[in-house]
Motif scaffolding. Structure first.
Motif, PDB file in Angstrom:
ATOM      1  N   LYS A 103      63.175  73.544  71.389  1.00 23.47           N
ATOM      2  CA  LYS A 103      63.253  72.094  71.213  1.00 23.47           C
ATOM      3  C   LYS A 103      64.418  71.739  70.292  1.00 23.47           C
ATOM      4  O   LYS A 103      64.636  72.398  69.273  1.00 23.47           O
ATOM      5  N   ASN A 104      65.175  70.702  70.675  1.00 21.31           N
ATOM      6  CA  ASN A 104      66.313  70.192  69.909  1.00 21.31           C
ATOM      7  C   ASN A 104      67.561  71.070  69.982  1.00 21.31           C
ATOM      8  O   ASN A 104      68.537  70.797  69.280  1.00 21.31           O
ATOM      9  N   ASP A 151      68.957  66.364  70.435  1.00 20.72           N
ATOM     10  CA  ASP A 151      68.050  65.941  69.374  1.00 20.72           C
ATOM     11  C   ASP A 151      68.309  64.465  69.080  1.00 20.72           C
ATOM     12  O   ASP A 151      69.190  63.840  69.679  1.00 20.72           O
ATOM     13  N   GLN A 157      62.844  67.103  75.511  1.00 20.19           N
ATOM     14  CA  GLN A 157      62.694  68.056  74.401  1.00 20.19           C
ATOM     15  C   GLN A 157      61.254  68.106  73.898  1.00 20.19           C
ATOM     16  O   GLN A 157      60.809  69.121  73.360  1.00 20.19           O
ATOM     17  N   SER A 158      60.520  66.996  74.101  1.00 23.91           N
ATOM     18  CA  SER A 158      59.117  66.958  73.668  1.00 23.91           C
ATOM     19  C   SER A 158      58.236  67.871  74.516  1.00 23.91           C
ATOM     20  O   SER A 158      57.097  68.167  74.129  1.00 23.91           O
ATOM     21  N   LEU A 213      59.173  70.922  75.256  1.00 26.29           N
ATOM     22  CA  LEU A 213      59.522  72.288  74.873  1.00 26.29           C
ATOM     23  C   LEU A 213      58.811  72.679  73.579  1.00 26.29           C
ATOM     24  O   LEU A 213      58.530  71.821  72.729  1.00 26.29           O
ATOM     25  N   LYS A 244      58.554  74.105  69.822  1.00 25.45           N
ATOM     26  CA  LYS A 244      59.460  74.076  68.678  1.00 25.45           C
ATOM     27  C   LYS A 244      59.580  75.497  68.136  1.00 25.45           C
ATOM     28  O   LYS A 244      58.586  76.108  67.715  1.00 25.45           O
ATOM     29  N   LEU A 274      53.643  74.220  69.163  1.00 26.02           N
ATOM     30  CA  LEU A 274      53.487  73.794  70.544  1.00 26.02           C
ATOM     31  C   LEU A 274      52.182  73.027  70.707  1.00 26.02           C
ATOM     32  O   LEU A 274      51.100  73.612  70.573  1.00 26.02           O
ATOM     33  N   LEU A 284      50.503  68.720  75.439  1.00 28.78           N
ATOM     34  CA  LEU A 284      51.784  68.029  75.617  1.00 28.78           C
ATOM     35  C   LEU A 284      51.606  66.599  76.134  1.00 28.78           C
ATOM     36  O   LEU A 284      52.440  66.069  76.873  1.00 28.78           O
ATOM     37  N   GLY A 289      54.413  64.153  74.963  1.00 32.62           N
ATOM     38  CA  GLY A 289      55.688  64.495  75.587  1.00 32.62           C
ATOM     39  C   GLY A 289      55.711  64.143  77.057  1.00 32.62           C
ATOM     40  O   GLY A 289      56.686  63.562  77.567  1.00 32.62           O
ATOM     41  N   TYR A 343      58.147  61.201  78.655  1.00 27.55           N
ATOM     42  CA  TYR A 343      59.131  61.616  79.656  1.00 27.55           C
ATOM     43  C   TYR A 343      58.928  60.825  80.957  1.00 27.55           C
ATOM     44  O   TYR A 343      59.889  60.352  81.554  1.00 27.55           O
TER      45      TYR A 343
END
Length: 462
Positions: free
Chosen positions: A127-128, A132, A305-306, A308, A310, A343, A347, A350, A354
């Motif tokens: 992520k990022n 980012d 990215q949300s 994925l 971190k 994680l 999700l 996220g 998305y």
């Protein structure tokens, strides 16, 4: 002072012994240089530039210093000083360096007494890594800067269209005034001629009344045309401003430049296919729909990215004294590293964010498609009007010429005693109506031409 002098020269195109005039080119320059809307759009562009500078601030290196000290009952628990420097980069990697100077009798066992330093790096591995928030904000700020320029084009296209329509109305009203004025002068001369003819016994006295009635008719019409010119001049003055942001009233003795129609249409694109292609490629409103899609595309990348995990890696090389890589063994001695994994199991946030962004993009794309169709239809309608007006003008020009010939023929018959003032007056009124209709059609053609350019987004392109 330079701008003021320019404004005066443009508004009062004066030479000694000549009439003051205002041409379409001069008027166009005044509006573009001094109208408040022009200045407001420039302010909006400067504001977008300021927002871009703010967004770039997220990538500024940060110098920081933290100090703390604690004493209790005469004991020095801790004396801590830590200057540091962090340098963010475009790809999410951040470099940092610093010094820690720790003294005290009550330190944590993980703290190192004395002065130590570190050189470090932090890397997002999932992520990022590709996008980012800092990068998204900066990229979007650059697009918003482009949008401000396109907004300026949109506003100035509208402003210049309204301004030129006011100018054309002023010219039309003045030309109509000149037509009636010419007829009034002619009627006045005929009245004097008829009076003398009556005195000599060549004409019946009733002809004097007929000539007088015609003169009075034109006199009333002339008064109305003077009022129309005054109204048009006031409407035109709404677009005249000076460099000090004060409105300027157009003087009553300023008239339109004679035969200015050529300048009005000199740079106009009159090809339908060319207009449509230019509009589809570079219309400011379409460009801004595309810019909005670009902004949403960046938002979509950020929201992805949300989805994925971190996974962040940090590494600091430690040394006694100042920061140094001399003799560094990285993963053997004098280092500190960390790994952070995170994680959300479902999700939910996220996935929702998305999906919402994807729907925004789909909606904006539909708006773009619809706007393209609307603009093309608008251009085609104006073009059809333009072609129809050209045909009408040719027909009306021929009709006006014929009416003038009828007036002259009737005047010759009158001079030969074969006609009457009633017929001449009737012919004159028809000729005047045809002349005014021709003036109206030409003015409408000019307005349609400017509207056609504005609908294609090319009236103002800078």
């Amino acid at each position: 002072m330079k701008n003021k002098a320019l404004l005066l020269l443009l508004i009062f195109n004066v030479s000694f012994g000549q009439q003051k005039t205002l041409s379409s080119t001069e008027y166009w320059q005044i509006v573009q240089n001094f109208h408040p809307i022009v200045k407001q759009t420039l302010i909006e562009i400067k504001q977008s530039n300021a927002s871009l500078t703010i967004a770039r601030g997220a990538f500024d290196p940060i110098l920081e210093h933290y100090s703390t000290q604690k004493t209790l009952d005469g004991k020095n628990y801790i004396d801590y000083h830590a200057p540091s420097l962090s340098i963010p980069t475009w790809y999410g990697i951040e470099f940092n360096a610093g010094i820690e100077n720790i003294r005290g009798s009550r330190l944590d066992i993980s703290q190192t007494q004395g002065q130590t330093s570190y050189l470090g790096i932090q890397i997002p591995l999932a992520k990022n890594l590709l996008m980012d928030k800092r990068r998204a904000v900066l990229q979007q700020a650059k697009i918003l800067q482009k949008m401000a320029i396109q907004d300026q084009r949109t506003e100035l296209n509208k402003l210049l269209l309204d301004a030129m329509e006011s100018y054309i109305s002023w010219v039309r009203s003045y030309q109509a005034f000149q037509l009636v004025q010419a007829n009034y002068i002619n009627a006045s001369k005929r009245l004097e001629f008829v009076k003398k003819s009556v005195e000599f016994g060549d004409r019946p006295a009733i002809d004097t009344l007929e000539a007088l009635t015609q003169k009075q008719t034109f006199e009333n019409m002339l008064t109305g045309k003077v009022l129309d010119v005054a109204k048009a001049r006031i409407g035109l003055s709404a677009y005249l401003w000076n460099a000090d942001n004060n409105p300027v009233d157009l003087a009553e003795d300023v008239i339109p430049t004679p035969n200015d129609e050529v300048n009005l249409l000199a740079n106009a694109d009159l090809n339908l296919q060319s207009l449509i292609e230019k509009a589809m490629q570079n219309h400011p409103e379409l460009n801004n729909y595309r810019n909005k899609l670009a902004v949403l595309g960046i938002e979509k990348k950020l929201k992805f990215q949300s989805l994925l995990p971190k996974l962040d890696l940090s590494y600091n090389h430690l040394s006694r004294g100042g920061p140094s890589l001399y003799g560094a063994s990285f993963l053997e001695n004098n280092y500190k590293y960390g790994v952070k994994f995170e994680l959300p199991l479902r999700l939910s946030e996220g996935r929702g964010a998305y999906q919402a962004t994807k729907l925004k993009i789909e909606n904006e794309q539909l708006n773009l498609n619809q706007k393209q169709v609307q603009i093309e239809i608008k251009i085609r309608n104006y073009f059809n009007e333009f072609e129809a007006l050209q045909k009408q003008i040719r027909t009306q020009q021929s009709a006006y010429t014929n009416f003038q010939s009828l007036v002259k023929a009737e005047e010759q018959r009158f001079d030969n005693g074969e006609s009457s003032l009633f017929l001449i007056n009737s012919r004159e009124m028809k000729s005047l109506e045809a002349a005014e209709k021709l003036v109206d059609l030409k003015a409408y053609l000019q307005k349609t031409t400017f509207a056609m350019q504005a609908s294609a987004g090319i009236l103002y392109e800078n």
